[in-house]
Structure formats: C-alpha cells, structure tokens
Design a protein around this motif. Structure first.
Motif, PDB file in Angstrom:
ATOM      1  N   HIS A  76      -4.479  -4.524  10.363  1.00 61.73           N
ATOM      2  CA  HIS A  76      -5.250  -3.910   9.051  1.00 61.73           C
ATOM      3  C   HIS A  76      -5.989  -4.776   8.419  1.00 61.73           C
ATOM      4  CE1 HIS A  76      -2.921  -5.317   5.981  1.00 61.73           C
ATOM      5  NE2 HIS A  76      -3.565  -4.592   5.029  1.00 61.73           N
ATOM      6  N   ALA A 128      -6.791  -6.855   6.367  1.00 57.84           N
ATOM      7  CA  ALA A 128      -6.506  -7.731   5.128  1.00 57.84           C
ATOM      8  C   ALA A 128      -7.146  -9.018   5.072  1.00 57.84           C
ATOM      9  CB  ALA A 128      -5.026  -7.841   5.179  1.00 57.84           C
ATOM     10  N   ASP A 168       0.295  -8.576   3.514  1.00 54.09           N
ATOM     11  CA  ASP A 168       0.417  -8.307   2.280  1.00 54.09           C
ATOM     12  C   ASP A 168       1.958  -8.458   2.041  1.00 54.09           C
ATOM     13  OD1 ASP A 168      -2.172  -7.280   2.915  1.00 54.09           O
ATOM     14  OD2 ASP A 168      -1.636  -5.335   2.633  1.00 54.09           O
ATOM     15  N   LEU A 208      -8.606  -0.974   5.212  1.00 54.16           N
ATOM     16  CA  LEU A 208      -8.326  -1.808   3.844  1.00 54.16           C
ATOM     17  C   LEU A 208      -6.942  -1.362   3.724  1.00 54.16           C
ATOM     18  CD1 LEU A 208     -11.070  -2.349   1.415  1.00 54.16           C
ATOM     19  CD2 LEU A 208     -10.138  -3.890   2.856  1.00 54.16           C
ATOM     20  N   HIS A 240       0.814  -1.225  -0.039  1.00 58.96           N
ATOM     21  CA  HIS A 240       0.006  -0.102   0.090  1.00 58.96           C
ATOM     22  C   HIS A 240       0.974   1.256  -0.067  1.00 58.96           C
ATOM     23  CE1 HIS A 240      -3.704  -2.426   1.013  1.00 58.96           C
ATOM     24  NE2 HIS A 240      -2.891  -2.891   1.950  1.00 58.96           N
ATOM     25  N   HIS A 264      -7.639  -7.784  -1.235  1.00 60.45           N
ATOM     26  CA  HIS A 264      -6.672  -8.899  -0.464  1.00 60.45           C
ATOM     27  C   HIS A 264      -7.348 -10.451  -0.994  1.00 60.45           C
ATOM     28  CE1 HIS A 264      -6.271  -5.217   2.072  1.00 60.45           C
ATOM     29  NE2 HIS A 264      -5.116  -5.581   2.246  1.00 60.45           N
ATOM     30  N   LEU A 282      -4.271  -2.317  -4.504  1.00 55.20           N
ATOM     31  CA  LEU A 282      -3.391  -2.586  -3.393  1.00 55.20           C
ATOM     32  C   LEU A 282      -2.044  -1.963  -3.837  1.00 55.20           C
ATOM     33  CD1 LEU A 282      -2.599  -5.196  -1.345  1.00 55.20           C
ATOM     34  CD2 LEU A 282      -1.245  -6.038  -3.193  1.00 55.20           C
TER      35      LEU A 282
HETATM   36 ZN   LIG Z   1      -3.431  -4.638   2.815  1.00 57.89          ZN
END
Ligand SMILES: [Zn+2]
Length: 317
Positions: free
Chosen positions: A197, A199, A277, A217, A65, A133, A90
C-alpha cells in the motif's frame, strides 16, 4: 535505639526531605501519555524523557487505517492525561473519537498536522487531509518534535523539553544520513519501490526512489483484480526487480503480483517484509522507530542492488 532502627529512621528522614523538596512536590504523580501508534509513542518518548508513563494504543502488526477502538480503548483515551496521534486520517475509523476527546479540555495533539501543508503530500482518499505517512521521512518526523514539547509543557508548566527535541533531531538526522548512504548505490533502473500500500511516498521523495503500490494511501479498500493486472503490466514493462510486503497488510496481493509476473516470464523477487504503519514487537530493536526504519532502509537497499552493512546502521538487525 539499635543500629537497624537508626538506619530506618535516617531513611525515613531522607524520604521526608525528598517529599518536601519543592521540585518533586510540584511534579506530582507521573502523567500518562497515550499515543495511537508505536511511531508516535517513540517520538513522544524521545522528547519527554523520564517522568511520564507512555502507552501505545494500537499494537504491533495492527493496521491503523482499519483499527476500531473497543470500549476499553475509548476509556483509555478519555483517562489519559494527554493523547498524541498521527492525524491526517491515518487513524481512519478512530478519528472522530480522537476529535471528541479533544473537546474535553485535555491536551491532545495530532503530530503530523502540526507541519506546514506545503511540506506534505496529497491524500487522494481524503482530499481534506494530507498523506499521513510522515514518519517515513526522518527529517520531517523530527520537525514534529517541537509541537510535542509544547504540548508536554501544558502538563508540566515551566519544564524545559528542548533537550529532548534536540536529541530527537540528532538521532533522526543520523538515520537520514544512513538512508542516503545505503540507498545511493542502487542503479537508476532499479530505483522503484513497489509495496503493498502507498505508505512510502515521503520515503521515496526523500531518497529518490519512484514509488508504486498495489493499494492506495489507505488500506480500507482491497486491491482489485484490475489493480493487479495493471501492476503486472508495469512490472514487465519496467523490469521492476522486487516487490515488498508489509507487516501490517496481508500479502495476498503481493503474492498475486509475483505469480502474475512469473506467468509472463518475468522474475519478480520478494524483496522482504517492510514495517509501514506498525513497528516490530515491543522490546525488540525493530519495535523502536529507529530499528523499524533501519530494517526498512537496509532491506530495500539490499533487494534493489545497494550495498548496506549486513546488520544495518547499529549492527542490530
Ligand atoms: Zn498506511
């Protein structure tokens, strides 16, 4: 001619035959496929098999991000024979560069954007996009494989990638079965996945866990004190047993929650560090998509009261 020279001559002749073979001559040099995240690179590798150089742009532990491409990263993007990225914002700060690369004629695919919108979850940060995600649901991630195959066919017309698509589907179905079995015994009251977060919405939807997160997000805005206080109230009310940190997000907010809950007399355990992520170190088991998901599933199941095998799906954790 001595015998060594004869062997050398035979080897040269053999090499000449190989080079002259039409199949190899058509193939030419190995194309370079550049993927943004490790998860996308792994998906592409599963479909493509041998015959391509597959590179990853965003390294281990780096938050996509927030990733800002350097001039060298942009050069790599523009030099690659094909580019694969996740999409749905993303790669927040890189999205424009990716879209610009797409106008220059080379194959470029946003893998998560190939899925029908009704299969995807909303994105409050970017209303024009869906929740990016998607890899968190292995069955959904496997559905991105056919589009990868179609893109590879543009580089290698006539080559059949259906075996790679099928192998990917089977591998991810096995992971999905493991997740269902490992997470099923978690008691109803503990089926809350609290993370740094947001995800894990696809993961929670697939495996019947309610998902709560300190941040949204995207990680672009930091968690506020008000966020933390609201979350502590929820933890105490619901008696949420554990919170999970993420390898690509600083754990300040997670520690603030544990302290905040403790100040109100509720013990909130650190459930472990999840890969959200970003995958683990390249060359290790958690540096693969399967290893990362196995780690997450096994860690969550253990912390919330499931009974997973101690070393996970493949006995490699
Ligand atoms: Zn994320």
């Amino acid at each position: 001619m001595n015998s060594y020279a004869a062997i050398g001559r035979r080897a040269l002749l053999a090499a000449g035959t190989l080079l002259a073979s039409p199949a190899l001559a058509q193939r030419g040099p190995r194309p370079t496929l550049l993927a943004t995240t490790g998860m996308v690179a792994d998906l592409v590798r599963g479909v493509a098999g041998e015959g391509f150089n597959i590179e990853t742009l965003i390294g281990e532990g780096v938050d996509p991000h927030l990733f800002r491409p350097t001039r060298n990263d942009v050069a790599r993007l523009l030099r690659a024979d094909a580019v694969f990225y996740n999409g749905h914002r993303l790669e927040g700060r890189m999205t424009e560069v990716l879209e610009r690369a797409a106008t220059q004629g080379r194959p470029i695919l946003a893998v998560a954007e190939t899925l029908p919108r009704e299969r995807l979850r909303p994105n409050d940060d970017y209303p024009d996009a869906a929740d990016p995600h998607v890899w968190m649901d292995p069955t959904l991630w496997a559905e991105c494989a056919p589009a990868v195959a179609r893109t590879l066919t543009r580089l290698r017309p006539g080559e059949d990638f259906s075996r790679g698509v099928e192998a990917t589907r089977l591998r991810l179905a096995r992971l999905d079965t493991y997740a269902r079995e490992a997470l099923a015994p978690i008691p109803a009251a503990s089926r809350v996945l609290l993370t740094a977060h947001d995800a894990f919405a696809y993961f929670g939807a697939r495996y019947e866990l309610e998902v709560e997160s300190i941040q949204g997000l995207s990680t672009e805005a930091e968690a506020s004190l008000a966020n933390i206080e609201a979350m502590v109230r929820l933890i105490v009310e619901r008696r949420i047993p554990a919170v999970f940190a993420e390898s690509s997000v600083p754990d300040r907010a997670v520690r603030a929650l544990i302290e905040g809950a403790g100040a109100r007399g509720q013990r909130l355990a650190m459930g472990g560090v999840l890969y959200s992520d970003s995958m683990g170190r390249p060359g290790t088991y958690t540096g693969t998509y399967e290893g990362m998901m196995d780690h997450n599933i096994t860690t969550i199941a253990r912390a919330l009261g499931g009974n997973p095998p101690p070393r996970g799906l493949n006995n490699r954790l």
